[in-house]
Design a protein around this motif. Sequence first.
Motif, PDB file in Angstrom:
ATOM      1  N   GLU A   1      71.574  -3.654  39.154  1.00  0.00           N
ATOM      2  CA  GLU A   1      70.939  -4.933  39.046  1.00  0.00           C
ATOM      3  C   GLU A   1      70.552  -5.505  37.638  1.00  0.00           C
ATOM      4  O   GLU A   1      70.509  -6.497  37.399  1.00  0.00           O
ATOM      5  CB  GLU A   1      69.513  -4.664  39.749  1.00  0.00           C
ATOM      6  CG  GLU A   1      69.559  -4.801  41.312  1.00  0.00           C
ATOM      7  CD  GLU A   1      68.524  -4.387  42.206  1.00  0.00           C
ATOM      8  OE1 GLU A   1      67.474  -4.661  41.345  1.00  0.00           O
ATOM      9  OE2 GLU A   1      68.546  -4.671  43.200  1.00  0.00           O
TER      10      GLU A   1
ATOM     11  N   ASN B   1      77.588  -2.935  47.250  1.00  0.00           N
ATOM     12  CA  ASN B   1      76.684  -1.969  47.583  1.00  0.00           C
ATOM     13  C   ASN B   1      77.097  -1.122  48.646  1.00  0.00           C
ATOM     14  O   ASN B   1      78.144  -1.134  49.037  1.00  0.00           O
ATOM     15  CB  ASN B   1      75.001  -2.378  47.654  1.00  0.00           C
ATOM     16  CG  ASN B   1      74.851  -3.351  48.992  1.00  0.00           C
ATOM     17  OD1 ASN B   1      75.812  -3.287  50.011  1.00  0.00           O
ATOM     18  ND2 ASN B   1      74.137  -4.314  48.917  1.00  0.00           N
ATOM     19  N   SER B   2      76.382  -0.032  48.851  1.00  0.00           N
ATOM     20  CA  SER B   2      76.674   0.841  50.101  1.00  0.00           C
ATOM     21  C   SER B   2      76.940   0.217  51.428  1.00  0.00           C
ATOM     22  O   SER B   2      77.560   0.779  52.161  1.00  0.00           O
ATOM     23  CB  SER B   2      75.796   1.942  50.220  1.00  0.00           C
ATOM     24  OG  SER B   2      74.458   1.313  50.636  1.00  0.00           O
TER      25      SER B   2
ATOM     26  N   GLY C   1      78.587  -0.679  43.428  1.00  0.00           N
ATOM     27  CA  GLY C   1      77.300   0.250  43.158  1.00  0.00           C
ATOM     28  C   GLY C   1      75.932  -0.684  42.440  1.00  0.00           C
ATOM     29  O   GLY C   1      75.770  -0.765  41.364  1.00  0.00           O
ATOM     30  N   VAL C   2      75.729  -1.868  43.370  1.00  0.00           N
ATOM     31  CA  VAL C   2      74.756  -2.686  42.906  1.00  0.00           C
ATOM     32  C   VAL C   2      73.200  -2.204  43.317  1.00  0.00           C
ATOM     33  O   VAL C   2      72.628  -2.719  44.095  1.00  0.00           O
ATOM     34  CB  VAL C   2      75.007  -4.078  43.292  1.00  0.00           C
ATOM     35  CG1 VAL C   2      73.980  -5.060  42.784  1.00  0.00           C
ATOM     36  CG2 VAL C   2      76.543  -4.482  43.361  1.00  0.00           C
ATOM     37  N   GLY C   3      72.873  -0.996  42.758  1.00  0.00           N
ATOM     38  CA  GLY C   3      71.531  -0.508  42.853  1.00  0.00           C
ATOM     39  C   GLY C   3      70.519  -0.721  41.827  1.00  0.00           C
ATOM     40  O   GLY C   3      70.682  -1.922  41.361  1.00  0.00           O
TER      41      GLY C   3
ATOM     42  N   THR D   1      78.043   4.176  40.707  1.00  0.00           N
ATOM     43  CA  THR D   1      77.813   5.290  41.951  1.00  0.00           C
ATOM     44  C   THR D   1      77.746   6.804  41.278  1.00  0.00           C
ATOM     45  O   THR D   1      78.267   6.996  40.201  1.00  0.00           O
ATOM     46  CB  THR D   1      78.627   4.950  43.161  1.00  0.00           C
ATOM     47  OG1 THR D   1      80.003   5.625  42.875  1.00  0.00           O
ATOM     48  CG2 THR D   1      78.895   3.560  43.437  1.00  0.00           C
TER      49      THR D   1
ATOM     50  N   THR E   1      81.172  -3.277  53.595  1.00  0.00           N
ATOM     51  CA  THR E   1      81.607  -2.439  52.244  1.00  0.00           C
ATOM     52  C   THR E   1      82.783  -1.667  52.798  1.00  0.00           C
ATOM     53  O   THR E   1      82.678  -0.759  53.535  1.00  0.00           O
ATOM     54  CB  THR E   1      80.868  -1.850  51.308  1.00  0.00           C
ATOM     55  OG1 THR E   1      80.062  -2.652  50.765  1.00  0.00           O
ATOM     56  CG2 THR E   1      81.554  -1.148  50.405  1.00  0.00           C
TER      57      THR E   1
END
Length: 815
Positions: A478, A506-507, A472-474, A555, A532
Amino acid sequence: MKVLKFGGTSVGSASNINKVIAILDKKSEDTPIVVVVSAVGGITDKLLNAGRLAILKDEVYKTVFEDIQNIHFSIVQELIPEDNELIISTIGKKLEALLSLLDGLYLLNELTPKISDKLVSFGELISSYIISETLKSRGIDAKRKNSQELIITDSNHGNAEVSIQPTRANIVEYFKSSKHRITVLPGFVANSTTGEETTLGRGGSDYTASIVAATLNAEVLEIWTDVSGMYTANPSLVKQAKPIEQISFQEALELSHFGAKVLYPPTVQPVLDANVPILIKNTMYPEDVGTRISDFTEKSIKNPVKGITHIDNIALLTLQGPGMVGIPGFSKRLFETLALEKINVIFITQASSEHAICFGIDTKDKETAENSINKAFEYEITLKKIEPILVESGLSIIALIGDNMKNYQGISGRMFSTLGKNNINVRAIAQGASERNISAIIDEIDVKKALNALHERFFEVETKQLNVFIVGVGNVGERLIDQIEQQHQFLKEKLKIDVRIVGMANSRKMIFNEEGIDLEDWPSAFDFAEKTNLEIFYNRVLDLNLRNSIFVDITAEEEVSYWYEHYLRQSISVVACNKIACSGAYSLYENLHDLALSYNTSFLYETNVGAGLPIINTLNNLVASGDKVTSIEAVLSGSLNFVFNNFGDHTNFHDTVKRAQFEGYTEPDPRIDLSGIDVARKILILARENGEKMEIEDIENESFLTKANLESDTVDDFYDTLKEDESHFQDIYASAKEKGCQLKYVAEFKNGKAKVGLREIPEGHPFYNLEGKDNIVMFYTERYPEQPLIVKGAGAGADVTASGLFADIIKIGNK
C-alpha cells in the motif's frame, strides 16, 4: 484548382456529409475545386452481400436491399428536408435498377466480375448525386459529372487498368469548359473502351482523385478521411502515436506498403509523377494540420525516423542447403516459381554465404508456395543438395521508415537493442543500401510491444514507460502504491520515467488494467476481482506482453519466489522484498543472476537487507570499484533492535514483541525475526554479494530463545511460551544492564565465516546508541581498514521498505 477526395466514413451519415459540405463551401471560396466521393460508408459491402445472397437463392437479399434504400432515403431527408421529391424520385429510379439487377442474379445464380462491377458502382453513383444536390439546395454552385464518362479502362473487371491517354484527354476537355465552383465526381467507377462499366479496385476512389489531380496539375490533392494524417505508428496499437506533418512521397510509399492504410500505394504514382502534393486531412477535425506529402526532403532534422509500421499475417520461408553455395540460378528458379503462382514476395534476405535464402509472403499463400517450391527443386532435394522448404507462420514484419536514416549512424543498433531488451526475437532482417527502410520479422504476438518500445525509443522525448506488476499488496504494498502515485508527475518531468501499475495481487484476489490501474481508488477494483493464482498471474503478464515490464514481490512466500526465473527468462525484471530466493540454495541465487545477465534484464533486491538503506548497493559499488571487503559487522534486524530497545525490567518481553508486531516491525510470524533466521539470511546475502559461495547452514546461529520458544507449533503457542519464559529474558537483560551494555542482535562476517547472535554492546561502540528500529552496517575493507564505511538508518517499517522497492524500480527505469 484543388482536388478533394472524401472516403466512405466521411460521407457515412447526414451529419458527416454536413461536415463535408462546410469544408467544400470554405475551400471553394478562392479557387474552383473538384471533389471525388466514395460510396456511403458500408454500402459497398452491403451491395456485395446482397449479390451473394441473391445467387444463393436466399431472399434475404431483398431485406439487404431495403436496408440500402432506407439508408440513402433517410440521409436525403436529413440533408434536404423540403422540396426533395425530385431527388427522392431520381434515387428511387436508380434503386429500382439495382433491385432489378439483384432479381436477375437471383434467377441466373451467377455473379460474374462484369456484373459485380455494375453492382458495386451504385454506391458511388448515388452518393455523388446526393452530395451535389445538397450543395445546390444550399445555394452553392455545384455540378455532378459522372466519372464513367471521363475514366477509360481496359475490360479487366474488378481491377481495371486505366487507359491514360484517352482518360487525360477526357478530363482536360471537360474541365476546359467547366466554370462551376465545385465539380462532384463519383470515385472508383469507370467505363471500358467498349462502354462497359468497370471499377478501379482497392483504393479506387483515391486513384480517381489522383488521376484528376495529376492531369489538371492541381495545386494539391487533399484526401479527407477519419484520421488526422499519417501517424508515427498505428494509433490503435500505440496510444502515443502522433500525426506526421511533413513527409516525402518515398516515405509515404514505404509507410503505405507496410500497412499505413490511410494511403494506398498506387494512388501516389500519378501525383508523384506530376509533382502534385498530397494533404491527408480529418473530416471530423478539419482544423487539425494533417500530413503533407511532397517531394520536399528536410535537410536538417532531429529525428531521421518518420514512422514505424508493420504487416501482419506473414509466413517466412527458407530455402537452404550446401548445394546452393556458389551455384548460380537458385534465386532465379525460386522467384520464377513464385511468380508463376502469382505469389507476391514482401520481404527477402540472403546471407553472403549463399547457403540460405529467406523470404516473407502472405500467410494465405504459404501452402501453395511450399508445394510449388518443393516440386521445382525435387531433384536437388532428393540428392540432399538442398532441404525441403522450411515454412514458419504466425509472424509479422515491423519496419522503421525515413529518408534521412542513411545520414545517421546507429539507427539499426538502437532498433535491435530496443527489441532485444524487451525479449522480442528477430527472425530475419532486411535493409537496403538506401537505408530508407529497416525491416525485421518478429512473432505476431510481439507486434504491439515492439511498436510501443520502438515508438518510445524514437519519438517520445526519451520518456520511458515502466509497466509494474505487484504481488503482495499488504502494508508495504500500500505504501509503495501511494509513493508511486505521489511521485508520478515528478518522475515524468524530471527523470522521464512513466511508472504505471498494470497488475496487483493480494493473498485473495488479483486485478489487471492494460492502461494502468487508477491509483486514486485502487482498493475498490478488488471488490469484483478474480481469485489470486500465481500461474494465471504470470500468464496474464505474458499475454499483456508490455514493454519494460517489472514484477515486484512484496511477500515472504517461497511459492512466489519460484516464479522469478520464469519472469527473467521473458526479459521481465524482478524486484524482490522477499529474501527467500537470495538466501536459499546458492545454485538458485547464482542461476537468477545468470538469467538476468543472459536475458539483459534486472534482478534487484535492495530491501532484502536493511529495508530502504543502500546496503547491498554500497557493497556492490565497493566490489565493483576493486576494493576488497575484509569483514562486515552489522545490526540487521530493525524488529529485534526495536524489541531490545523497548524491553527492560519495567516491561515484559511478550508485550514488547506484541507491540513490535502490531507496529509492523516484525514478520506476521515473529518467530522468523526472533529465531535469528532472518538476520542469518541477510548476512548470507551480503556474504554472497561479496563473492562467497555460502549456504544458510554455514551461518552459525546463537539463539537467545528457549527450547520451548523454538519448538512452538503456532504463533499463539509461541506467545504463550514467551510469557512462561519471562524470567529467562529478564536474566538476559539484567546481565547486560549490570555491565552497562546494550543488547543488540549482531551479524558478523570475517575470513569466509559468518555468525549471528545476541551481544552485549559496551558504551562507546558504534552499535551502543542504535535507536528504535534502526540498522547499522560497518564495512571493513582494504580502503577502510581501521575506520569502517558505515551505513546507518531505519531498517524496518512499511514506508522505508516501500521506498527501497521504489528505488529499485527507478533504477531499472534509468538503466
